[in-house]
Design a protein around this motif. Structure first.
Motif, PDB file in Angstrom:
ATOM      1  N   ASP A  13      32.468  16.098  65.282  1.00  0.00           N
ATOM      2  CA  ASP A  13      32.257  14.958  64.392  1.00  0.00           C
ATOM      3  C   ASP A  13      33.257  13.841  64.659  1.00  0.00           C
ATOM      4  O   ASP A  13      33.071  12.712  64.199  1.00  0.00           O
ATOM      5  N   ILE A  14      34.314  14.143  65.416  1.00  0.00           N
ATOM      6  CA  ILE A  14      35.309  13.125  65.743  1.00  0.00           C
ATOM      7  C   ILE A  14      35.547  12.977  67.245  1.00  0.00           C
ATOM      8  O   ILE A  14      35.960  11.920  67.706  1.00  0.00           O
ATOM      9  N   VAL A  15      35.312  14.030  68.010  1.00  0.00           N
ATOM     10  CA  VAL A  15      35.498  13.969  69.459  1.00  0.00           C
ATOM     11  C   VAL A  15      34.132  14.093  70.122  1.00  0.00           C
ATOM     12  O   VAL A  15      33.418  15.070  69.920  1.00  0.00           O
ATOM     13  N   THR A  16      33.770  13.096  70.926  1.00  0.00           N
ATOM     14  CA  THR A  16      32.486  13.087  71.606  1.00  0.00           C
ATOM     15  C   THR A  16      32.488  14.102  72.749  1.00  0.00           C
ATOM     16  O   THR A  16      33.340  14.040  73.640  1.00  0.00           O
ATOM     17  N   ALA A  17      31.550  15.025  72.709  1.00  0.00           N
ATOM     18  CA  ALA A  17      31.519  16.115  73.687  1.00  0.00           C
ATOM     19  C   ALA A  17      31.320  15.608  75.110  1.00  0.00           C
ATOM     20  O   ALA A  17      31.865  16.166  76.063  1.00  0.00           O
ATOM     21  N   SER A  18      30.545  14.541  75.275  1.00  0.00           N
ATOM     22  CA  SER A  18      30.208  14.068  76.616  1.00  0.00           C
ATOM     23  C   SER A  18      31.389  13.464  77.371  1.00  0.00           C
ATOM     24  O   SER A  18      31.450  13.528  78.596  1.00  0.00           O
ATOM     25  N   ASN A  19      32.341  12.881  76.622  1.00  0.00           N
ATOM     26  CA  ASN A  19      33.482  12.253  77.307  1.00  0.00           C
ATOM     27  C   ASN A  19      34.839  12.732  76.816  1.00  0.00           C
ATOM     28  O   ASN A  19      35.867  12.321  77.350  1.00  0.00           O
TER      29      ASN A  19
ATOM     30  N   VAL B  73      42.744   7.294  62.613  1.00  0.00           N
ATOM     31  CA  VAL B  73      42.695   7.451  64.069  1.00  0.00           C
ATOM     32  C   VAL B  73      41.600   6.571  64.659  1.00  0.00           C
ATOM     33  O   VAL B  73      41.805   5.853  65.648  1.00  0.00           O
ATOM     34  N   SER B  74      40.417   6.593  64.054  1.00  0.00           N
ATOM     35  CA  SER B  74      39.309   5.787  64.565  1.00  0.00           C
ATOM     36  C   SER B  74      39.592   4.299  64.427  1.00  0.00           C
ATOM     37  O   SER B  74      39.137   3.494  65.247  1.00  0.00           O
TER      38      SER B  74
ATOM     39  N   HIS C 279      48.486  14.353  62.598  1.00  0.00           N
ATOM     40  CA  HIS C 279      48.239  14.556  61.163  1.00  0.00           C
ATOM     41  C   HIS C 279      46.825  15.089  60.947  1.00  0.00           C
ATOM     42  O   HIS C 279      46.605  16.035  60.182  1.00  0.00           O
ATOM     43  N   ALA C 280      45.854  14.442  61.586  1.00  0.00           N
ATOM     44  CA  ALA C 280      44.450  14.817  61.413  1.00  0.00           C
ATOM     45  C   ALA C 280      44.227  16.276  61.815  1.00  0.00           C
ATOM     46  O   ALA C 280      43.515  17.024  61.132  1.00  0.00           O
ATOM     47  N   ALA C 281      44.841  16.679  62.936  1.00  0.00           N
ATOM     48  CA  ALA C 281      44.690  18.053  63.402  1.00  0.00           C
ATOM     49  C   ALA C 281      45.328  19.040  62.430  1.00  0.00           C
ATOM     50  O   ALA C 281      44.772  20.108  62.149  1.00  0.00           O
ATOM     51  N   ALA C 282      46.487  18.678  61.883  1.00  0.00           N
ATOM     52  CA  ALA C 282      47.178  19.560  60.940  1.00  0.00           C
ATOM     53  C   ALA C 282      46.364  19.741  59.661  1.00  0.00           C
ATOM     54  O   ALA C 282      46.233  20.861  59.151  1.00  0.00           O
ATOM     55  N   ILE C 283      45.801  18.651  59.147  1.00  0.00           N
ATOM     56  CA  ILE C 283      44.993  18.731  57.925  1.00  0.00           C
ATOM     57  C   ILE C 283      43.756  19.588  58.168  1.00  0.00           C
ATOM     58  O   ILE C 283      43.381  20.437  57.336  1.00  0.00           O
ATOM     59  N   ARG C 284      43.099  19.390  59.304  1.00  0.00           N
ATOM     60  CA  ARG C 284      41.910  20.168  59.615  1.00  0.00           C
ATOM     61  C   ARG C 284      42.247  21.655  59.772  1.00  0.00           C
ATOM     62  O   ARG C 284      41.440  22.523  59.420  1.00  0.00           O
ATOM     63  N   ASP C 285      43.430  21.951  60.275  1.00  0.00           N
ATOM     64  CA  ASP C 285      43.836  23.351  60.407  1.00  0.00           C
ATOM     65  C   ASP C 285      44.104  23.977  59.047  1.00  0.00           C
ATOM     66  O   ASP C 285      43.843  25.161  58.833  1.00  0.00           O
ATOM     67  N   LEU C 286      44.629  23.173  58.110  1.00  0.00           N
ATOM     68  CA  LEU C 286      44.827  23.683  56.746  1.00  0.00           C
ATOM     69  C   LEU C 286      43.492  24.006  56.096  1.00  0.00           C
ATOM     70  O   LEU C 286      43.369  24.983  55.356  1.00  0.00           O
TER      71      LEU C 286
END
Length: 226
Positions: A189-195, A141-142, A170-177
């Motif tokens: 760690d992947i989505v910046t809170a400020s923006n 994704v990055s 895919h990334a969201a599904a893996i993280r949910d598993l």
């Protein structure tokens, strides 16, 4: 944990149509690609320059992901549930389509098949496999986010946007598993809170992170920088 339905099954033919991988688009990609044969004298697998180089960069990453998930399914980890197998199989199928799309679109400009090295991953361990999948998906994704601004063709940018949205699913599904019913699907760690935006990495950083899983030397020296 409800996993069924997180990824809607989609055949390879349907997904290719979704990407717009028609004969007309393939011809457009080939027309927009610059022949970089003169650069192949440089050591390593040369990705090329311009949009050709960026597409080869994406193709290299898709080769890596397709190979990884193919091995995950061919040598299932101990205790893999039917729901997990369904999700991981669907991800594998998507990655195979992504890989084949770039290969077909690039035609004679495509790099060869890469040799992968997954010796550091214990494919019998659920924790090891899903941990590696998390790394690959977040990296993918990055990578697309960072490479989008380097593309000159609006058509190629549209394709990249369609693919990165799938990679993010895919990334969201893996993280949910890994962490069911948590907010980790969009962790800080992947989505910046400020923006509220996903991370974006330059090709050099992505290839450095992926280096240990690829036996070939990747030469990205001709990729656009800005």
């Amino acid at each position: 944990m409800q996993t069924k339905g997180m990824l809607t099954p989609m055949g390879r033919g349907s997904f290719l149509k979704y990407l717009g991988a028609s004969a007309a688009l393939t011809a457009l990609v080939l027309t927009g690609c610059k022949d970089d044969d003169d650069d192949m004298t440089i050591q390593g697998v040369n990705l090329g320059s311009g949009d050709t180089g960026i597409l080869n960069y994406a193709y290299a990453l898709e080769q890596l992901e397709a190979a990884f998930y193919s091995q995950v399914i061919s040598s299932k980890y101990s205790g893999m549930s039917s729901a997990e197998q369904e999700i991981l199989t669907e991800i594998r199928d998507h990655e195979l389509v992504h890989r084949d799309f770039f290969k077909a679109a690039l035609g004679s400009n495509a790099i060869g098949s890469l040799q992968v090295d997954f010796s550091s991953i214990d494919f019998s361990s659920r924790t090891a496999v899903l941990g590696a999948a998390k790394v690959f998906e977040d990296l993918g994704v990055s990578a697309y986010n960072g490479a989008g601004k380097l593309l000159q063709s609006a058509d190629f940018l549209l394709i990249a946007g369609k693919i990165v949205s799938v990679e993010a699913r895919h990334a969201a599904a893996i993280r949910d598993l890994l962490n069911p019913n948590s907010a980790d699907f969009a962790g800080d760690d992947i989505v910046t809170a400020s923006n509220g935006l996903d991370a974006a990495k330059a090709p050099s950083d992505v290839l450095t992170a992926a280096k240990s899983y690829i036996k070939n030397t990747i030469n990205a020296s001709n990729l656009p920088q800005s």
